[in-house]
Design a protein around this motif. Structure first.
Motif, PDB file in Angstrom:
ATOM      1  N   GLY A 213       0.914  -1.476   0.258  1.00  0.00           N
ATOM      2  CA  GLY A 213       0.021  -0.047  -0.012  1.00  0.00           C
ATOM      3  C   GLY A 213       0.834   1.231   0.260  1.00  0.00           C
ATOM      4  N   GLY A 214       0.134   2.392   0.209  1.00  0.00           N
ATOM      5  CA  GLY A 214       1.497   3.513   0.389  1.00  0.00           C
ATOM      6  C   GLY A 214       2.074   4.547   1.162  1.00  0.00           C
ATOM      7  N   PHE A 215       3.080   4.581   1.916  1.00  0.00           N
ATOM      8  CA  PHE A 215       3.811   4.676   2.732  1.00  0.00           C
ATOM      9  C   PHE A 215       4.463   6.422   2.253  1.00  0.00           C
ATOM     10  N   PRO A 216       5.329   7.058   3.535  1.00  0.00           N
ATOM     11  CA  PRO A 216       5.604   7.927   3.391  1.00  0.00           C
ATOM     12  C   PRO A 216       6.726   8.058   2.659  1.00  0.00           C
ATOM     13  N   GLY A 217       7.391   9.136   1.857  1.00  0.00           N
ATOM     14  CA  GLY A 217       9.191   9.705   1.359  1.00  0.00           C
ATOM     15  C   GLY A 217       8.956   8.488  -0.176  1.00  0.00           C
ATOM     16  N   ASN A 218       7.718   8.085  -0.652  1.00  0.00           N
ATOM     17  CA  ASN A 218       7.788   6.540  -1.494  1.00  0.00           C
ATOM     18  C   ASN A 218       8.439   7.685  -3.467  1.00  0.00           C
ATOM     19  N   GLY A 219       9.614   8.044  -3.838  1.00  0.00           N
ATOM     20  CA  GLY A 219       9.990   8.075  -4.993  1.00  0.00           C
ATOM     21  C   GLY A 219      11.101   9.221  -5.179  1.00  0.00           C
ATOM     22  N   GLN A 220      11.312   8.264  -3.320  1.00  0.00           N
ATOM     23  CA  GLN A 220      12.960   9.552  -3.155  1.00  0.00           C
ATOM     24  C   GLN A 220      13.826   9.137  -1.921  1.00  0.00           C
ATOM     25  N   SER A 221      15.079   9.203  -2.741  1.00  0.00           N
ATOM     26  CA  SER A 221      16.203   8.498  -1.880  1.00  0.00           C
ATOM     27  C   SER A 221      16.345   9.495  -0.385  1.00  0.00           C
ATOM     28  N   VAL A 222      16.425   8.375   0.107  1.00  0.00           N
ATOM     29  CA  VAL A 222      17.198   9.081   1.665  1.00  0.00           C
ATOM     30  C   VAL A 222      18.133   8.676   2.348  1.00  0.00           C
ATOM     31  N   ASN A 223      18.996   8.918   2.571  1.00  0.00           N
ATOM     32  CA  ASN A 223      20.181   9.110   3.201  1.00  0.00           C
ATOM     33  C   ASN A 223      20.578   9.369   3.944  1.00  0.00           C
ATOM     34  N   TYR A 224      20.396   8.381   5.272  1.00  0.00           N
ATOM     35  CA  TYR A 224      20.656   9.412   7.228  1.00  0.00           C
ATOM     36  C   TYR A 224      21.839   8.653   7.349  1.00  0.00           C
ATOM     37  N   LEU A 225      22.456  10.323   7.748  1.00  0.00           N
ATOM     38  CA  LEU A 225      23.564   9.744   8.142  1.00  0.00           C
ATOM     39  C   LEU A 225      24.336  10.236   9.676  1.00  0.00           C
ATOM     40  N   HIS A 226      24.491   9.239  10.656  1.00  0.00           N
ATOM     41  CA  HIS A 226      24.507   9.195  12.082  1.00  0.00           C
ATOM     42  C   HIS A 226      26.027   9.760  12.299  1.00  0.00           C
ATOM     43  N   GLY A 227      25.732  10.682  13.003  1.00  0.00           N
ATOM     44  CA  GLY A 227      27.537  11.550  13.452  1.00  0.00           C
ATOM     45  C   GLY A 227      27.296  11.076  14.641  1.00  0.00           C
ATOM     46  N   SER A 228      28.312  11.041  15.345  1.00  0.00           N
ATOM     47  CA  SER A 228      28.762  10.728  16.325  1.00  0.00           C
ATOM     48  C   SER A 228      28.119  11.024  17.829  1.00  0.00           C
ATOM     49  N   ASP A 229      27.588  12.427  17.803  1.00  0.00           N
ATOM     50  CA  ASP A 229      26.022  12.545  18.483  1.00  0.00           C
ATOM     51  C   ASP A 229      25.376  13.215  17.817  1.00  0.00           C
ATOM     52  N   PRO A 230      23.824  12.754  18.229  1.00  0.00           N
ATOM     53  CA  PRO A 230      22.351  13.639  17.116  1.00  0.00           C
ATOM     54  C   PRO A 230      22.406  15.038  17.099  1.00  0.00           C
ATOM     55  N   HIS A 231      22.696  15.712  16.947  1.00  0.00           N
ATOM     56  CA  HIS A 231      23.223  16.814  16.861  1.00  0.00           C
ATOM     57  C   HIS A 231      23.766  16.605  15.577  1.00  0.00           C
ATOM     58  N   LEU A 232      24.780  15.853  14.714  1.00  0.00           N
ATOM     59  CA  LEU A 232      25.392  16.598  14.432  1.00  0.00           C
ATOM     60  C   LEU A 232      24.720  15.258  12.607  1.00  0.00           C
ATOM     61  N   ASP A 233      23.899  14.583  13.165  1.00  0.00           N
ATOM     62  CA  ASP A 233      23.193  13.665  12.104  1.00  0.00           C
ATOM     63  C   ASP A 233      23.376  14.321  11.014  1.00  0.00           C
ATOM     64  N   THR A 234      23.448  14.138   9.983  1.00  0.00           N
ATOM     65  CA  THR A 234      23.044  14.468   8.669  1.00  0.00           C
ATOM     66  C   THR A 234      22.147  13.762   7.438  1.00  0.00           C
ATOM     67  N   VAL A 235      21.157  14.448   6.655  1.00  0.00           N
ATOM     68  CA  VAL A 235      19.932  14.192   5.850  1.00  0.00           C
ATOM     69  C   VAL A 235      20.768  14.420   3.766  1.00  0.00           C
ATOM     70  N   GLN A 236      21.276  13.343   3.657  1.00  0.00           N
ATOM     71  CA  GLN A 236      21.629  13.604   2.257  1.00  0.00           C
ATOM     72  C   GLN A 236      20.144  12.978   0.955  1.00  0.00           C
ATOM     73  N   LEU A 237      20.217  14.162   0.173  1.00  0.00           N
ATOM     74  CA  LEU A 237      18.772  13.993  -0.500  1.00  0.00           C
ATOM     75  C   LEU A 237      19.182  13.694  -1.977  1.00  0.00           C
ATOM     76  N   ASP A 238      18.975  12.786  -2.985  1.00  0.00           N
ATOM     77  CA  ASP A 238      19.900  12.398  -4.079  1.00  0.00           C
ATOM     78  C   ASP A 238      18.642  13.332  -5.268  1.00  0.00           C
ATOM     79  N   THR A 239      19.249  14.276  -5.685  1.00  0.00           N
ATOM     80  CA  THR A 239      18.194  15.728  -6.908  1.00  0.00           C
ATOM     81  C   THR A 239      18.689  15.530  -8.331  1.00  0.00           C
ATOM     82  N   HIS A 240      17.888  15.888  -9.473  1.00  0.00           N
ATOM     83  CA  HIS A 240      18.824  15.574 -10.367  1.00  0.00           C
ATOM     84  C   HIS A 240      19.731  16.743 -10.983  1.00  0.00           C
ATOM     85  N   HIS A 241      20.225  18.024  -9.807  1.00  0.00           N
ATOM     86  CA  HIS A 241      21.485  18.527  -9.465  1.00  0.00           C
ATOM     87  C   HIS A 241      22.149  18.206  -8.840  1.00  0.00           C
ATOM     88  N   GLY A 242      22.721  17.346  -8.477  1.00  0.00           N
ATOM     89  CA  GLY A 242      23.131  16.875  -7.535  1.00  0.00           C
ATOM     90  C   GLY A 242      22.707  16.680  -5.711  1.00  0.00           C
TER      91      GLY A 242
END
Length: 283
Positions: A213-242
């Motif tokens: 069935g349906g689910f959120p985030g479909n059609g989008q690539s998500v790369n969640y990188l956990h840093g050494s502290d939660p404040h330093l986490d980063t999300v990287q999204l792929d787009t057509h421009h980079g």
């Protein structure tokens, strides 16, 4: 050390977090500079990642800003010092800066969560599969550009095979398992490779089936990188421009929720392996 006009993502992130601490304390950059015994321009360059800062300076700034989160301060001090020349620097003249930054982020991450709708994650791709995907780029890459990007992608994969690798969790839609990039033999080899990697203790692969069935985030690539502290986490999204890199706490929370809800509809690891094996046998 002199300032730099080309700070990498890690240097910029350190500056951003120091700026957040300052702003949370209610100090302007001028007020902070006066308390630290620095020129205001120096504080601004530090916050822009353009001026190197020592671990002692970071601790002094944290005390000035009344930061009591020792874990965060320790994580920030670990980001100081001379710019580390990792293997990714070899590709700086050949590839866009965001790909270099992504490799460095992966190197320092303690855990990685990835979701993709119609692609196998880059860190789990075979060389032939990756090459076939790169050939589909618009505008088309030249042959040497494909080989540079392919070599960089394969080097990125070593993060999963080093001593003490990060925990890696991949959510892949069933469609990605059935698209035959590079033809039948390449697709079969990719599925076999994915199946083998899914058996590794630090790698979790889960498939979102067609009938979920349906689910959120479909059609989008998500790369969640956990840093050494939660404040330093980063999300990287792929787009057509980079690549887009996100680090605001509201954005991080949003994508953690998206990944959690995607995991809720995905098959368990054992059922995922059964499905991959079934698709492999049917080819």
């Amino acid at each position: 050390m002199p300032p730099t006009n080309t700070p990498n993502l890690r240097q910029r992130r350190l500056g951003i977090e120091l700026r957040k601490l300052r702003e949370h304390s209610g100090l302007t950059s001028t007020e902070a500079a006066n308390r630290l015994g620095l020129q205001q321009a120096r504080v601004s360059m530090i916050e822009a990642g353009r001026y190197p800062v020592s671990a002692d300076r970071v601790r002094t700034m944290a005390r000035t800003y009344a930061c009591t989160d020792e874990a965060l301060v320790d994580a920030l001090t670990a980001m100081t010092g001379r710019r580390v020349r990792g293997w990714w620097e070899e590709y700086r003249e050949h590839l866009p800066p965001d790909l270099i930054d992504l490799a460095e982020l992966e190197h320092h991450a303690i855990a990685l969560r990835v979701s993709l709708a119609i692609h196998i994650p880059a860190l789990l791709q075979t060389p032939d599969h990756a090459r076939a995907m790169l050939r589909e780029a618009v505008p088309a890459f030249r042959a040497y550009e494909i080989e540079h990007r392919l070599a960089h992608r394969i080097r990125r994969q070593t993060v999963l095979h080093r001593t003490n690798p990060p925990l890696y969790s991949a959510l892949i839609h069933e469609a990605a398992l059935r698209i035959q990039y590079g033809g039948l033999e390449t697709a079969r080899a990719q599925l076999s490779h994915l199946l083998a990697l899914s058996e590794e203790s630090h790698i979790t692969v889960r498939v979102i089936p067609y009938d979920c069935g349906g689910f959120p985030g479909n059609g989008q690539s998500v790369n969640y990188l956990h840093g050494s502290d939660p404040h330093l986490d980063t999300v990287q999204l792929d787009t057509h421009h980079g690549c887009d890199f996100l680090d605001a706490q509201a954005q991080l929370g949003k994508y953690r929720t998206i990944l959690d809800r995607m995991e809720a509809v995905a098959l368990k690891p054992a059922a995922t392996r059964d499905l991959i094996a079934h698709i492999l046998r049917s080819r």
